[in-house]
Design a protein around this motif. Structure first.
Motif, mmCIF file in Angstrom:
data_model
loop_
_atom_site.group_PDB
_atom_site.id
_atom_site.type_symbol
_atom_site.label_atom_id
_atom_site.label_comp_id
_atom_site.label_asym_id
_atom_site.label_seq_id
_atom_site.Cartn_x
_atom_site.Cartn_y
_atom_site.Cartn_z
ATOM 1 N N THR A 44 0.838 -1.200 0.000
ATOM 2 C CA THR A 44 0.000 0.000 0.000
ATOM 3 C C THR A 44 0.867 1.242 0.000
ATOM 4 O OG1 THR A 44 -0.115 -0.009 2.405
ATOM 5 C CG2 THR A 44 -1.877 -1.150 1.228
ATOM 6 N N ALA A 45 0.338 2.309 -0.609
ATOM 7 C CA ALA A 45 1.044 3.585 -0.651
ATOM 8 C C ALA A 45 0.005 4.697 -0.640
ATOM 9 C CB ALA A 45 1.918 3.689 -1.895
ATOM 10 N N SER A 71 -0.182 6.713 -4.082
ATOM 11 C CA SER A 71 -0.327 6.003 -5.352
ATOM 12 C C SER A 71 -1.365 6.694 -6.228
ATOM 13 C CB SER A 71 -0.712 4.547 -5.107
ATOM 14 O OG SER A 71 -1.974 4.477 -4.496
ATOM 15 N N THR A 117 1.027 -0.395 -6.900
ATOM 16 C CA THR A 117 0.675 -0.377 -5.490
ATOM 17 C C THR A 117 -0.840 -0.265 -5.400
ATOM 18 O OG1 THR A 117 0.862 2.017 -5.357
ATOM 19 C CG2 THR A 117 2.821 0.743 -4.785
#
Length: 133
Positions: free
Chosen positions: A48-49, A52, A130
């Motif tokens: 996860t980001a 993104s 991501t």
């Protein structure tokens, strides 16, 4: 004077238009489900980001499993032959985008080694897949 009896026409139900409508609806649902599913390759748990962002669809997808196995599209690939495999799939003289879809549990060294091999190819850009939290 006696009139001849009127001949009553037989009532018929024409189902051809109904069949056309049913097939049109069926075609709509088939095509709409094809656009709902994205063929991204093998299932991996993406990291996860927060930052993104969605990008254009990548021409090539490099998937790296949690065990470190490489897949270019849906075919197995090796780290040694990765540049040659990518060049074989990229049109000459055309810029290409390779998206790396690495599992969150993939060792960092495998991802960096694969990205390093791809960065040596002229005209190929890299992206990392991501998901947002």
């Amino acid at each position: 004077m006696q009139l001849p009896p009127e001949e009553e026409s037989r009532l018929t139900i024409n189902i051809v238009p109904m069949i056309d409508v049913v097939f049109a609806i069926l075609a709509f649902f088939i095509l709409s489900t094809l656009y709902l599913t994205r063929a991204e390759g093998l299932p991996v748990t993406l990291p996860t980001a927060e930052t993104s962002t969605a990008q254009d669809e990548a021409a090539l997808t490099l998937t790296i499993s949690a065990a470190g196995k490489l897949f270019l599209g849906d075919r197995p690939a090796s780290l040694e032959n990765l540049p040659a495999d990518v060049q074989a799939l990229v049109a000459p003289g055309q810029p290409a985008m390779v998206t790396v879809r690495a599992d969150a549990a993939t060792p960092h060294g495998v991802v960096v080694a694969a990205m390093d091999r791809i960065r040596n190819i002229d005209g190929v850009r890299l992206g990392i897949a991501t998901q947002q939290p």
